[in-house]
Design an enzyme around this catalytic site. Sequence first.
Site, PDB file in Angstrom:
ATOM      1  N   LYS A 224      -9.203  55.451  -9.367  1.00 50.73           N
ATOM      2  CA  LYS A 224     -10.285  56.107  -8.451  1.00 50.73           C
ATOM      3  C   LYS A 224     -11.263  55.070  -8.376  1.00 50.73           C
ATOM      4  O   LYS A 224     -11.547  54.124  -9.286  1.00 50.73           O
ATOM      5  CB  LYS A 224     -10.474  57.456  -8.862  1.00 50.73           C
ATOM      6  CG  LYS A 224      -9.433  58.414  -8.522  1.00 50.73           C
ATOM      7  CD  LYS A 224     -10.100  60.042  -8.556  1.00 50.73           C
ATOM      8  CE  LYS A 224      -8.693  60.732  -7.901  1.00 50.73           C
ATOM      9  NZ  LYS A 224      -8.950  62.293  -8.261  1.00 50.73           N
ATOM     10  N   ARG A 264      -3.191  62.845 -14.595  1.00 53.17           N
ATOM     11  CA  ARG A 264      -2.229  62.505 -13.248  1.00 53.17           C
ATOM     12  C   ARG A 264      -2.637  61.135 -13.012  1.00 53.17           C
ATOM     13  O   ARG A 264      -3.676  60.796 -12.553  1.00 53.17           O
ATOM     14  CB  ARG A 264      -2.905  63.537 -12.373  1.00 53.17           C
ATOM     15  CG  ARG A 264      -2.407  63.406 -10.897  1.00 53.17           C
ATOM     16  CD  ARG A 264      -2.946  64.122  -9.699  1.00 53.17           C
ATOM     17  NE  ARG A 264      -2.338  64.286  -8.435  1.00 53.17           N
ATOM     18  CZ  ARG A 264      -2.472  63.089  -7.630  1.00 53.17           C
ATOM     19  NH1 ARG A 264      -3.418  62.422  -7.955  1.00 53.17           N
ATOM     20  NH2 ARG A 264      -2.036  63.184  -6.453  1.00 53.17           N
TER      21      ARG A 264
HETATM   22  N1  PMM Z   1      -6.564  63.560  -6.820  1.00 50.32           N
HETATM   23  C1  PMM Z   1      -5.840  63.005  -5.849  1.00 50.32           C
HETATM   24  C2  PMM Z   1      -4.948  63.794  -5.083  1.00 50.32           C
HETATM   25  N2  PMM Z   1      -4.469  64.851  -5.852  1.00 50.32           N
HETATM   26  N3  PMM Z   1      -4.681  66.377  -7.830  1.00 50.32           N
HETATM   27  C3  PMM Z   1      -5.489  67.039  -8.796  1.00 50.32           C
HETATM   28  N4  PMM Z   1      -5.058  68.031  -9.293  1.00 50.32           N
HETATM   29  N5  PMM Z   1      -6.441  66.245  -9.106  1.00 50.32           N
HETATM   30  C4  PMM Z   1      -6.864  64.958  -8.894  1.00 50.32           C
HETATM   31  O1  PMM Z   1      -7.655  64.539  -9.116  1.00 50.32           O
HETATM   32  C5  PMM Z   1      -6.309  64.505  -7.499  1.00 50.32           C
HETATM   33  C6  PMM Z   1      -5.194  65.451  -7.060  1.00 50.32           C
HETATM   34  C7  PMM Z   1      -6.186  61.799  -5.039  1.00 50.32           C
HETATM   35  O2  PMM Z   1      -5.690  60.731  -5.531  1.00 50.32           O
HETATM   36  P1  PMM Z   1      -4.302  59.932  -4.999  1.00 50.32           P
HETATM   37  O3  PMM Z   1      -4.519  59.318  -3.652  1.00 50.32           O
HETATM   38  O4  PMM Z   1      -4.269  58.826  -6.140  1.00 50.32           O
HETATM   39  O5  PMM Z   1      -3.175  60.928  -5.292  1.00 50.32           O
END
Ligand code: PMM
Length: 287
Positions: A224, A264
């Site tokens: 991030k 994640r």
């Molecule tokens: N961040 C992203 C997408 N989905 N889901 C959860 N539960 N928590 C998060 O912090 C989260 C998510 C955005 O990040 P990405 O583009 O790397 O998927």
Amino acid sequence: MYSAPPHWVEGLPQPGRCLVMGVVNVTPDSFSDGGRWFERPAAIEHGLALLAEGADVIDVGGESTRPGAERPSAEEEMSRTIPVVEALTAAGAVVTIDTMRPAVARAAVQAGAVAVNDVSGGLGDDEMLAAVAELETPYICMHWRGHSAHMQDQARYDDVVAEVAGQLAARIQASLAAGIAPGRLAIDPGLGFAKTGEHNWSLLRRLESLHTLGHPILVGASRKTFLGALLADESGDPRPALERDAASAALSVLAALCGAWCVRVHDVRRSIDAVRVASRWVKQEAP
Ligand code: PMM
């Protein structure tokens, strides 16, 4: 350093350490991987690679949540995600669907997904919580204050930790009232969603305080922007997203030591190693 009591989510793996969820974004524009897995065969191949690296769970999403992102239609979101869910499930992966839409959640569960990861915590669609209750799947309920196009306007808090905890408590109540089983509910502070880097660091520093909410905690910090800012070069240019994996793994160690239930991440191999080190650190020696 904190070692949380063991906590599990019914219906998801229980490896005896912090879970590692690998990310497959079937999107043209996610900040973290810039559309590398947008074509279906590439998305499937990537999911299979994450499975081979030892991902406990694979999270498939078809909507970018990058600040300012445009939303795809529900049909487009389904055509991106469902075949990928089917293929990964058929290969033996435990798959979660990252969606704010009940129709996508239903179709994904039909295709083999075992849990719903909703970045809107049910606020993106009034029907979501009831749909998840009916599907009887685990639900990951994230702190959210609005769609990506405008979310950074909502990044205003007097006390970010208290306000995020209070708003998550309200979403927990709403989830339980809709009929989601308490043992199937996990929470997530939603790093970067209507939050500045300082807000993210405050939430991480006080992560343990979220244990009082009584549900397992997922931390999504991987690649991030706030990590890019931390690692900026001398001229102030942020570290590119694809070069933030060592920092993301360091964060996985710290999250695991603070009792996170799941991290994640994009780089599964590094985070699996990281959480195994954290787990061994706190475990008693065999007598
Ligand atoms: N961040 C992203 C997408 N989905 N889901 C959860 N539960 N928590 C998060 O912090 C989260 C998510 C955005 O990040 P990405 O583009 O790397 O998927």
